[in-house]
Design a protein around this motif. Sequence first.
Motif, short mmCIF file in Angstrom:
data_model
loop_
_atom_site.label_atom_id
_atom_site.label_comp_id
_atom_site.label_asym_id
_atom_site.label_seq_id
_atom_site.Cartn_x
_atom_site.Cartn_y
_atom_site.Cartn_z
N UNK A 1 -26.12 -14.85 38.53
CA UNK A 1 -27.14 -15.42 37.64
C UNK A 1 -28.39 -15.78 38.45
N UNK A 2 -29.50 -15.61 37.78
CA UNK A 2 -30.77 -16.03 38.37
C UNK A 2 -31.05 -17.47 37.90
N UNK A 3 -31.47 -18.34 38.82
CA UNK A 3 -31.78 -19.72 38.43
C UNK A 3 -33.26 -19.99 38.66
N UNK A 4 -33.82 -20.83 37.80
CA UNK A 4 -35.24 -21.19 37.95
C UNK A 4 -35.37 -22.70 37.97
N UNK A 5 -36.43 -23.17 38.62
CA UNK A 5 -36.66 -24.61 38.74
C UNK A 5 -37.24 -25.16 37.45
N UNK A 6 -36.72 -26.30 37.02
CA UNK A 6 -37.08 -26.86 35.71
C UNK A 6 -38.24 -27.84 35.83
N UNK A 7 -39.42 -27.39 36.14
CA UNK A 7 -40.62 -28.23 36.15
C UNK A 7 -40.36 -29.64 36.63
N UNK A 196 -46.93 -28.79 34.43
CA UNK A 196 -45.72 -29.10 35.21
C UNK A 196 -44.47 -29.22 34.36
N UNK A 197 -44.54 -28.78 33.11
CA UNK A 197 -43.37 -28.89 32.24
C UNK A 197 -42.47 -27.66 32.36
N UNK A 198 -41.18 -27.86 32.12
CA UNK A 198 -40.30 -26.71 31.97
C UNK A 198 -40.62 -26.05 30.64
N UNK A 199 -40.59 -24.71 30.59
CA UNK A 199 -40.84 -24.02 29.32
C UNK A 199 -39.60 -23.20 28.97
N UNK A 200 -38.93 -23.62 27.91
CA UNK A 200 -37.74 -22.93 27.44
C UNK A 200 -38.16 -22.06 26.26
N UNK A 201 -37.67 -20.83 26.27
CA UNK A 201 -38.11 -19.87 25.23
C UNK A 201 -36.99 -19.65 24.22
N UNK A 202 -37.33 -19.80 22.94
CA UNK A 202 -36.37 -19.45 21.89
C UNK A 202 -36.86 -18.16 21.21
N UNK A 203 -35.97 -17.53 20.51
CA UNK A 203 -36.26 -16.27 19.81
C UNK A 203 -36.80 -15.17 20.73
N UNK A 267 -39.16 -20.92 32.17
CA UNK A 267 -38.04 -21.49 32.93
C UNK A 267 -36.74 -20.81 32.53
N UNK A 268 -36.58 -20.64 31.22
CA UNK A 268 -35.30 -20.13 30.73
C UNK A 268 -35.49 -19.51 29.35
N UNK A 269 -34.74 -18.46 29.07
CA UNK A 269 -34.76 -17.86 27.73
C UNK A 269 -33.43 -18.16 27.06
N UNK A 270 -33.52 -18.70 25.85
CA UNK A 270 -32.31 -19.03 25.10
C UNK A 270 -31.94 -17.84 24.23
N UNK A 271 -30.69 -17.45 24.28
CA UNK A 271 -30.28 -16.36 23.40
C UNK A 271 -29.07 -16.82 22.59
N UNK A 272 -29.12 -16.56 21.29
CA UNK A 272 -28.02 -16.96 20.42
C UNK A 272 -26.92 -15.93 20.46
N UNK A 273 -26.03 -16.04 21.45
CA UNK A 273 -25.02 -14.99 21.65
C UNK A 273 -23.81 -15.22 20.75
N UNK A 274 -23.28 -14.13 20.20
CA UNK A 274 -22.22 -14.26 19.19
C UNK A 274 -20.88 -13.70 19.65
N UNK A 275 -20.80 -13.26 20.90
CA UNK A 275 -19.50 -12.79 21.42
C UNK A 275 -19.55 -12.81 22.95
N UNK A 276 -18.36 -12.80 23.55
CA UNK A 276 -18.30 -12.81 25.02
C UNK A 276 -18.94 -11.53 25.58
N UNK A 277 -18.81 -10.42 24.85
CA UNK A 277 -19.40 -9.15 25.32
C UNK A 277 -20.93 -9.27 25.36
N UNK A 278 -21.47 -9.93 24.35
CA UNK A 278 -22.92 -10.10 24.33
C UNK A 278 -23.38 -10.98 25.50
N UNK A 279 -22.56 -11.97 25.85
CA UNK A 279 -22.87 -12.81 27.01
C UNK A 279 -22.98 -11.92 28.25
#
Length: 416
Positions: A1-7, A196-203, A267-279
Amino acid sequence: MQYRQDGRGGRRISALGLGCMRFPGFAIGRPDLRSAEAIIARAHERGINYLDTAYLYPGNEACVGAALQRLGLRDAMIVATKLPHGSCRRPEDLDRILDIQLRRLRTDRIDCYLIHNICAPAQWKHLQSMGIEAWLARQRSQGRLGAVGFSYHGSAADFPVLLDAYPWDFCQIQYNYLNERYQAGTAGLIAAHARGMGVFVMEPLLGGRLAGKLPDEAKRILAEAGRDPTRASVRGRGRSRDVKSVSALETPAAWALAWVLDHAEVTMALSGMTSAEQVDENVDIACRAEPGSMSADELDVIARVVEVVERCGRIACTGCAYCMPCPAGINIPGCFSAYNASFAHSWFTGVQQYLIASGGLRRFLSGSASRCMRCGRCLGRCPQKIAIPDRLHDVARRLTPWYPGAYRRGVRRSSD
Ligand code: SF4
Ligand code: SF4
């Protein structure tokens, strides 16, 4: 996994976060615990350390709390949930709602707390008048809340005003290659990061529209580019490409996720995953999609896809279901998805999907778009600001096969 710093938060957050809203069962408001456990367990195994839920997602906080407890993963995960500001009428509501959330999540602290879908400065002012700033400070000093942020679906003009209205640790914005100039957009992403804020992305996949629901022509462009071996030798923006990363862009979802993570400000992209395969699929992409790793040619491919989608797409529905339930029994996201499919694929595909979404012929189209009685209940709930009753009228005109002229109009306009 790639990690990023949270502002300002200073934590290492996985570049991919787990959005829990779309766990199997979400459509009927009863997320399936076994599926949720399998998804969370796989996410943890693959290095995801952030998960996102909300008070307003039916049954979701309780499901996440139970799954984390059964898996023994509470301390391994950064847990985020959201305050429904529309349900806060008196100062006591803040404590009441937080108590419920902690109980549902089976925890004594929430690591990231968001004001949910705050779209206009007036909404924040209302919370300020109830003393929310002092309340947040108290909860933080007692260790019940960690970082504080807000999720946003408002206008580009209001976004900077909200950014400066409170010393937020982070914000959560809708962002993907179709939304560069929509809501907070690219300008908002840069403005939040500059503070200096963390930016989390949805959709990042626009509710799946940028994955399986792309127009056929756009899918073809991505598939051809994904197979093109010459892409491996293209130089990226200021750096050479890693040849191995080419395999990460084999699907439309991979392109969309890689495009979001290509931005250093994210900082991070949120994904609505619906199965372990999608993860697994998404983690494989997130591992490689480092900032600035897409080549100029790849960005050009995305630009061509945007052109096609903008030409074919009609209603910007993400399928979030915030507008549901409808008292007339209309499956609003289902109707809009069918309408878009009628342009992206064919009129016949759209009609077929519409008949299924609206209850099928045997139930005499009990949930058809034409049943909208314009009660207005859904208005104001849609983060995409869709004029739902008007657009349902468009759906009924286009997709009701026996509507005068529907076939002629549909066949002609599908190939626009
Ligand atoms: S306005 Fe129409 S679509 Fe919206 S809730 Fe009322 S009946 Fe349903
Ligand atoms: S119409 Fe709006 S609220 Fe309803 S599902 Fe679509 S995007 Fe969500």
